[in-house]
Design an enzyme around this catalytic site. Sequence first.
Site, short mmCIF file in Angstrom:
data_model
loop_
_atom_site.label_atom_id
_atom_site.label_comp_id
_atom_site.label_asym_id
_atom_site.label_seq_id
_atom_site.Cartn_x
_atom_site.Cartn_y
_atom_site.Cartn_z
N ASN A 90 -25.93 6.99 63.82
CA ASN A 90 -24.84 6.20 63.27
C ASN A 90 -23.50 6.40 63.97
O ASN A 90 -22.55 5.64 63.74
CB ASN A 90 -24.67 6.51 61.78
CG ASN A 90 -25.85 6.00 60.96
OD1 ASN A 90 -26.76 5.36 61.48
ND2 ASN A 90 -25.83 6.28 59.67
N ASN A 116 -26.82 0.34 62.74
CA ASN A 116 -25.65 1.22 62.66
C ASN A 116 -25.26 1.82 64.01
O ASN A 116 -24.07 2.03 64.29
CB ASN A 116 -25.91 2.34 61.65
CG ASN A 116 -25.89 1.83 60.22
OD1 ASN A 116 -25.19 0.87 59.91
ND2 ASN A 116 -26.66 2.45 59.35
N HIS A 118 -37.23 5.12 64.73
CA HIS A 118 -35.81 5.02 65.06
C HIS A 118 -35.51 5.59 66.45
O HIS A 118 -34.40 5.39 66.96
CB HIS A 118 -35.01 5.78 64.00
CG HIS A 118 -33.76 5.08 63.56
ND1 HIS A 118 -33.51 3.72 63.74
CD2 HIS A 118 -32.64 5.56 62.93
CE1 HIS A 118 -32.33 3.41 63.24
NE2 HIS A 118 -31.77 4.50 62.76
N ASP A 160 -34.16 0.31 68.59
CA ASP A 160 -35.20 -0.22 67.72
C ASP A 160 -34.68 -1.42 66.92
O ASP A 160 -33.48 -1.52 66.64
CB ASP A 160 -35.68 0.85 66.75
CG ASP A 160 -34.54 1.39 65.88
OD1 ASP A 160 -33.59 1.98 66.44
OD2 ASP A 160 -34.58 1.20 64.65
#
Length: 251
Positions: free
Chosen positions: A122, A168, A75, A147
Amino acid sequence: MVITIPGHSSSALAAAILRFPATHRRFSTRLMAKKRFSTKATAAGAPADSPASKTKPWLIVGLGNPGKKYNGTRHNVGFEMVDAIAESEGISMNSASYKSLFGKGLIGNVPVMLAKPQTFMNVSGESVGGLVSYYKIPAQQVLVIYDDLDLPFSKLRLLPKGGHGGHNGMKSIISHLKGSREFPRLRIGIGRPPGKMDPANFVLRPFNKKEREELDFTFQTGVEAVRILLTEGINKSATFVNTPKTLEHLG
């Protein structure tokens, strides 16, 4: 120099910088030295009235999660790509602005700002929206790097605009840019999770040795793609990204 953000103490920001050091890279000095030298020379010699000083800066944002716990995970490849750009272009990322680790410099004659939001993924838009608003950056000059589960591992894809694709971090950015999707994005493939593994767990997994070697090559390609984007435009950069390469090609 640390920039104090309203509502955030300078000591807290300084602590954040110390807590989230740049990820170590294994780039080949030989491959990067030539372009690093030319970029530094341009930056050092640019007078106040040069074209570079009159050009609106680009904002290049890499997405990820802050903290050692997330270093080197899938991530966080957006963070790593920004670290790669900063290293190759000699741009220091030792200040803070709008909840991000931040640096300014030149790529060619083009002024750039690099950012790694220190919000969690997020809510990345809290940082990006603030930076875009404060520095008055056109959406077309905000490059977001992140990513992508739907791209094969280590593959890059550069697009001039688009939706969030279920990511997100991108949802948050689009929301904080008042719904605008008119900004370029560089996606880095991390592949799909094996078997029935939960994607939420997969994106927080580290890379193995072989994957890391492939990623280092991908980051070199990405750094060159960003140079081409800023100096020659997105069409040439996208063509470069989508053309198969070998290590010798980059050298």
